[in-house]
Write a protein that holds these residues in place. Structure first.
Motif, PDB file in Angstrom:
ATOM      1  N   MET A 197      35.450  28.066  47.046  1.00 27.54           N
ATOM      2  CA  MET A 197      34.587  29.354  47.300  1.00 27.54           C
ATOM      3  C   MET A 197      33.760  29.523  48.650  1.00 27.54           C
ATOM      4  O   MET A 197      33.805  30.385  49.212  1.00 27.54           O
ATOM      5  CB  MET A 197      33.799  29.707  46.196  1.00 27.54           C
ATOM      6  N   ILE A 198      33.033  28.354  49.097  1.00 30.76           N
ATOM      7  CA  ILE A 198      32.356  28.181  50.189  1.00 30.76           C
ATOM      8  C   ILE A 198      33.431  28.366  51.524  1.00 30.76           C
ATOM      9  O   ILE A 198      32.796  29.054  52.341  1.00 30.76           O
ATOM     10  CB  ILE A 198      31.742  26.827  50.304  1.00 30.76           C
ATOM     11  N   GLU A 199      34.464  27.824  51.346  1.00 29.53           N
ATOM     12  CA  GLU A 199      35.668  27.725  52.366  1.00 29.53           C
ATOM     13  C   GLU A 199      36.021  29.351  52.597  1.00 29.53           C
ATOM     14  O   GLU A 199      36.013  29.707  53.919  1.00 29.53           O
ATOM     15  CB  GLU A 199      36.569  27.011  51.893  1.00 29.53           C
ATOM     16  N   HIS A 200      36.004  30.263  51.714  1.00 21.93           N
ATOM     17  CA  HIS A 200      36.252  31.426  51.750  1.00 21.93           C
ATOM     18  C   HIS A 200      35.006  32.455  51.882  1.00 21.93           C
ATOM     19  O   HIS A 200      35.089  33.535  51.622  1.00 21.93           O
ATOM     20  CB  HIS A 200      37.142  31.909  50.555  1.00 21.93           C
ATOM     21  N   ARG A 201      33.785  31.760  52.240  1.00 16.88           N
ATOM     22  CA  ARG A 201      32.761  32.560  52.710  1.00 16.88           C
ATOM     23  C   ARG A 201      31.970  33.322  51.348  1.00 16.88           C
ATOM     24  O   ARG A 201      31.462  34.293  51.609  1.00 16.88           O
ATOM     25  CB  ARG A 201      32.937  33.432  53.793  1.00 16.88           C
ATOM     26  N   ASP A 240      42.517  45.910  47.056  1.00 13.88           N
ATOM     27  CA  ASP A 240      43.333  45.075  47.656  1.00 13.88           C
ATOM     28  C   ASP A 240      42.748  43.833  48.399  1.00 13.88           C
ATOM     29  O   ASP A 240      43.355  42.650  48.219  1.00 13.88           O
ATOM     30  CB  ASP A 240      43.495  45.876  49.254  1.00 13.88           C
ATOM     31  N   LYS A 241      41.346  43.842  48.214  1.00 14.55           N
ATOM     32  CA  LYS A 241      40.500  42.568  48.633  1.00 14.55           C
ATOM     33  C   LYS A 241      40.635  41.544  47.461  1.00 14.55           C
ATOM     34  O   LYS A 241      40.763  40.510  47.537  1.00 14.55           O
ATOM     35  CB  LYS A 241      39.173  43.154  48.935  1.00 14.55           C
ATOM     36  N   ILE A 242      40.592  42.223  46.432  1.00 14.10           N
ATOM     37  CA  ILE A 242      40.557  41.499  44.887  1.00 14.10           C
ATOM     38  C   ILE A 242      42.110  40.772  44.898  1.00 14.10           C
ATOM     39  O   ILE A 242      42.171  39.593  44.443  1.00 14.10           O
ATOM     40  CB  ILE A 242      40.189  42.229  43.701  1.00 14.10           C
ATOM     41  N   SER A 243      42.915  41.204  45.139  1.00 25.59           N
ATOM     42  CA  SER A 243      44.268  40.822  45.259  1.00 25.59           C
ATOM     43  C   SER A 243      44.627  40.051  46.203  1.00 25.59           C
ATOM     44  O   SER A 243      45.129  38.775  45.926  1.00 25.59           O
ATOM     45  CB  SER A 243      45.670  42.090  45.620  1.00 25.59           C
ATOM     46  N   LYS A 244      44.049  40.024  47.404  1.00 30.35           N
ATOM     47  CA  LYS A 244      43.802  38.917  48.587  1.00 30.35           C
ATOM     48  C   LYS A 244      43.372  37.761  47.939  1.00 30.35           C
ATOM     49  O   LYS A 244      43.819  36.539  47.980  1.00 30.35           O
ATOM     50  CB  LYS A 244      43.187  39.497  49.657  1.00 30.35           C
ATOM     51  N   LEU A 245      42.282  37.986  47.276  1.00 30.71           N
ATOM     52  CA  LEU A 245      41.294  36.803  46.640  1.00 30.71           C
ATOM     53  C   LEU A 245      42.268  36.100  45.573  1.00 30.71           C
ATOM     54  O   LEU A 245      42.277  34.935  45.772  1.00 30.71           O
ATOM     55  CB  LEU A 245      40.087  37.179  46.056  1.00 30.71           C
ATOM     56  N   LYS A 246      42.897  36.967  44.649  1.00 29.56           N
ATOM     57  CA  LYS A 246      43.911  36.084  43.628  1.00 29.56           C
ATOM     58  C   LYS A 246      44.946  35.525  44.249  1.00 29.56           C
ATOM     59  O   LYS A 246      45.327  34.331  43.767  1.00 29.56           O
ATOM     60  CB  LYS A 246      44.333  37.216  42.964  1.00 29.56           C
ATOM     61  N   LYS A 247      45.524  35.879  45.376  1.00 29.00           N
ATOM     62  CA  LYS A 247      46.545  35.023  46.088  1.00 29.00           C
ATOM     63  C   LYS A 247      46.000  33.795  46.587  1.00 29.00           C
ATOM     64  O   LYS A 247      46.928  32.816  46.465  1.00 29.00           O
ATOM     65  CB  LYS A 247      47.273  36.209  47.215  1.00 29.00           C
ATOM     66  N   GLU A 248      44.916  33.900  47.296  1.00 28.07           N
ATOM     67  CA  GLU A 248      44.422  32.587  47.793  1.00 28.07           C
ATOM     68  C   GLU A 248      44.067  31.713  46.721  1.00 28.07           C
ATOM     69  O   GLU A 248      44.121  30.478  46.846  1.00 28.07           O
ATOM     70  CB  GLU A 248      42.862  32.909  48.517  1.00 28.07           C
ATOM     71  N   LEU A 249      43.647  31.926  45.683  1.00 23.54           N
ATOM     72  CA  LEU A 249      43.253  31.307  44.450  1.00 23.54           C
ATOM     73  C   LEU A 249      44.610  30.671  43.978  1.00 23.54           C
ATOM     74  O   LEU A 249      44.507  29.377  43.592  1.00 23.54           O
ATOM     75  CB  LEU A 249      42.429  32.037  43.388  1.00 23.54           C
ATOM     76  N   MET A 277      47.386  29.134  38.082  1.00 26.16           N
ATOM     77  CA  MET A 277      46.463  30.349  37.432  1.00 26.16           C
ATOM     78  C   MET A 277      47.314  31.439  36.901  1.00 26.16           C
ATOM     79  O   MET A 277      48.486  31.592  37.732  1.00 26.16           O
ATOM     80  CB  MET A 277      45.486  30.744  38.306  1.00 26.16           C
ATOM     81  N   LYS A 278      46.930  31.973  35.967  1.00 25.60           N
ATOM     82  CA  LYS A 278      47.783  33.391  35.392  1.00 25.60           C
ATOM     83  C   LYS A 278      46.708  34.550  35.886  1.00 25.60           C
ATOM     84  O   LYS A 278      45.829  34.418  35.685  1.00 25.60           O
ATOM     85  CB  LYS A 278      47.756  33.150  33.969  1.00 25.60           C
ATOM     86  N   ASP A 279      47.338  35.430  36.508  1.00 26.25           N
ATOM     87  CA  ASP A 279      46.706  36.800  36.677  1.00 26.25           C
ATOM     88  C   ASP A 279      46.972  37.830  35.402  1.00 26.25           C
ATOM     89  O   ASP A 279      47.978  38.170  35.025  1.00 26.25           O
ATOM     90  CB  ASP A 279      46.990  37.467  37.795  1.00 26.25           C
ATOM     91  N   LEU A 280      45.917  37.973  34.603  1.00 26.91           N
ATOM     92  CA  LEU A 280      46.111  38.761  33.499  1.00 26.91           C
ATOM     93  C   LEU A 280      45.815  40.255  33.675  1.00 26.91           C
ATOM     94  O   LEU A 280      45.703  41.094  32.754  1.00 26.91           O
ATOM     95  CB  LEU A 280      45.325  38.167  32.319  1.00 26.91           C
ATOM     96  N   GLY A 281      45.637  40.525  35.025  1.00 30.95           N
ATOM     97  CA  GLY A 281      45.530  41.997  35.287  1.00 30.95           C
ATOM     98  C   GLY A 281      44.039  42.467  35.050  1.00 30.95           C
ATOM     99  O   GLY A 281      43.122  41.662  34.922  1.00 30.95           O
ATOM    100  N   PRO A 282      43.914  43.770  34.844  1.00 26.12           N
ATOM    101  CA  PRO A 282      42.418  44.438  34.456  1.00 26.12           C
ATOM    102  C   PRO A 282      41.863  43.730  33.253  1.00 26.12           C
ATOM    103  O   PRO A 282      42.592  43.451  32.218  1.00 26.12           O
ATOM    104  CB  PRO A 282      42.734  45.857  34.168  1.00 26.12           C
ATOM    105  N   ALA A 283      40.551  43.391  33.050  1.00 20.65           N
ATOM    106  CA  ALA A 283      40.023  42.493  32.118  1.00 20.65           C
ATOM    107  C   ALA A 283      39.892  43.395  30.853  1.00 20.65           C
ATOM    108  O   ALA A 283      39.407  44.595  30.861  1.00 20.65           O
ATOM    109  CB  ALA A 283      38.397  42.115  32.511  1.00 20.65           C
ATOM    110  N   LYS A 284      40.676  42.832  29.918  1.00 23.87           N
ATOM    111  CA  LYS A 284      40.536  43.437  28.581  1.00 23.87           C
ATOM    112  C   LYS A 284      39.734  42.504  27.316  1.00 23.87           C
ATOM    113  O   LYS A 284      39.286  42.981  26.508  1.00 23.87           O
ATOM    114  CB  LYS A 284      41.986  43.778  28.110  1.00 23.87           C
TER     115      LYS A 284
END
Length: 393
Positions: free
Chosen positions: A41-45, A83-92, A98-105
């Motif tokens: 996280m620090i590496e990605h500011r 778009d910025k959230i998607s970019k963070l998910k790709k970096e993660l 990890m699994k991307d479960l989409g919008p939090a339910k």
């Protein structure tokens, strides 16, 4: 694994140890996982908040932000730009499996539902509560209107004394039931906080009357399992309420402190707890309760400020005029000099104007349900004030 310090074998310093135990079983595993995630996280500011080390925030030049919340290996991401959230998910996903479960339910047994039209968000544990009721054969029980009626006067004198009684109580899943109730109480159900706090005092030697009280709480949940904690019904402001019940514990005669802190119409922090010392007056009990609430309120204030949420003033409501007077003035020294020094800390907080302590009428104090049994009408008022609503509301 690298050889531990102090256990290196001469001539074999370059060798590594073979790990036979799974990583989850090691004491250092959680720490190493957090260090790895923190460095990413620090590496990605992203900045870690000092109030909660598992919350990371990043603000962009265009004024937008992303907040990431980590709970062991579960993550919630909040942001304004998908778009910025998607970019963070790709970096993660590049660094972690990890699994991307989409919008939090759902997260941690809580279901999250959004009403974007009315700008409301709800947290519910209906499915968890239904499982608990079924587990303890209370899914068909008759519902009741309050979780802890006034006819329950629990004390250690009701614990079993005869061998046969003790043997009978070993067959009762008391600890398991109280533990299940605690999880609901901590996450989304501030309305059962006082009741669960009382029954949890008898975990070591529960009696039949104590078990009846636990079943009564389960009966209350039977009728209110669909209730959810609703946010968005009020202004995005932090508001605190504090209360105390004088000598509520029949065994030690200690008082109960309670507080309820709301934000945007819903409760975000609550507590019902026995005080550490016996109070000699209602003023002292309320003064101690106000100090404990003040500590939590200051932490919540700092946390929100780190998330970029500022407000004009922060108010803690108390229904005791004498406790407010004592917290603002060092008068009546002969009557208050015995009170532990740590509780007088509230005076410095109020003097530096970090918080304001204001009077509220007892009828309007929503933290009343944290400290005592209440009539149905007052209890329903406190419940609504905490943001607990039925699905149709």
């Amino acid at each position: 694994m690298e050889q531990p310090e102090g256990f290196k074998v001469k001539g074999k310093e370059d060798l590594v140890c073979r790990l036979k135990k799974s990583l989850y079983g090691l004491k250092q595993a959680p720490r190493q996982w957090y260090k790895k995630f923190d460095s990413f996280m620090i590496e990605h500011r992203y900045q870690m908040t000092t109030s909660d080390h598992c919350v990371f925030v990043k603000r962009f030049d265009d004024g937008e932000f992303i907040i990431l919340l980590l709970y062991v290996d579960d993550m919630l991401i909040v942001g304004q730009n998908s778009d910025k959230i998607s970019k963070l998910k790709k970096e993660l996903s590049k660094s972690f499996a990890m699994k991307d479960l989409g919008p939090a339910k759902r997260i941690l047994g809580m279901s999250i539902s959004r009403d974007r039209k009315n700008r409301k968000l709800r947290l519910s544990q209906e499915s968890y509560i239904e499982k608990v009721l079924k587990r303890f054969n209370m899914d068909k029980a008759k519902p009741v209107s309050t979780p802890f009626p006034s006819h329950f006067k629990l004390s250690s004198k009701q614990s079993p004394t005869r061998d046969k009684e003790k043997e009978n109580m070993t067959m009762v899943p008391y600890s398991s039931a109280v533990g299940s109730l605690m999880y609901a109480m901590i996450c989304t159900r501030p309305d059962i906080t006082h009741a669960v706090g009382v029954v949890s005092r008898f975990l070591s030697k529960p009696g039949r009357e104590h078990w009846n009280a636990v079943k009564w709480i389960l009966r209350y949940l039977r009728g209110t399992s669909k209730m959810s904690l609703c946010f968005g019904g009020g202004k995005p402001e932090l508001i605190g309420y504090t209360d105390a019940d004088m000598a509520g514990d029949l065994d030690s005669r200690k008082s109960t402190s309670g507080y309820l802190i709301t934000f945007s119409g819903g409760a975000v922090s609550w507590q019902s707890k026995l005080q550490k010392c016996v109070a000699l007056s209602t003023t002292e009990a309320e003064f101690i309760a106000a100090t404990e609430a003040c500590k939590e309120m200051l932490w919540m204030k700092r946390f929100l400020q780190e998330l970029g949420q500022e407000q004009h003033k922060y108010i803690l409501h108390c229904d005791s005029q004498s406790a407010i007077h004592l917290s603002k003035n060092p008068s009546f020294h002969s009557r208050s000099k015995h009170i532990d020094v740590r509780y007088h800390w509230i005076r410095d907080v109020l003097e530096s104007k970090q918080l304001q302590l204001e009077k509220i009428h007892t009828d309007d104090n929503s933290s009343d349900m944290m400290t005592k049994s209440l009539p149905k009408d007052k209890y329903e008022f406190c419940r609504r004030a905490a943001g607990l609503l039925e699905p149709s509301t």
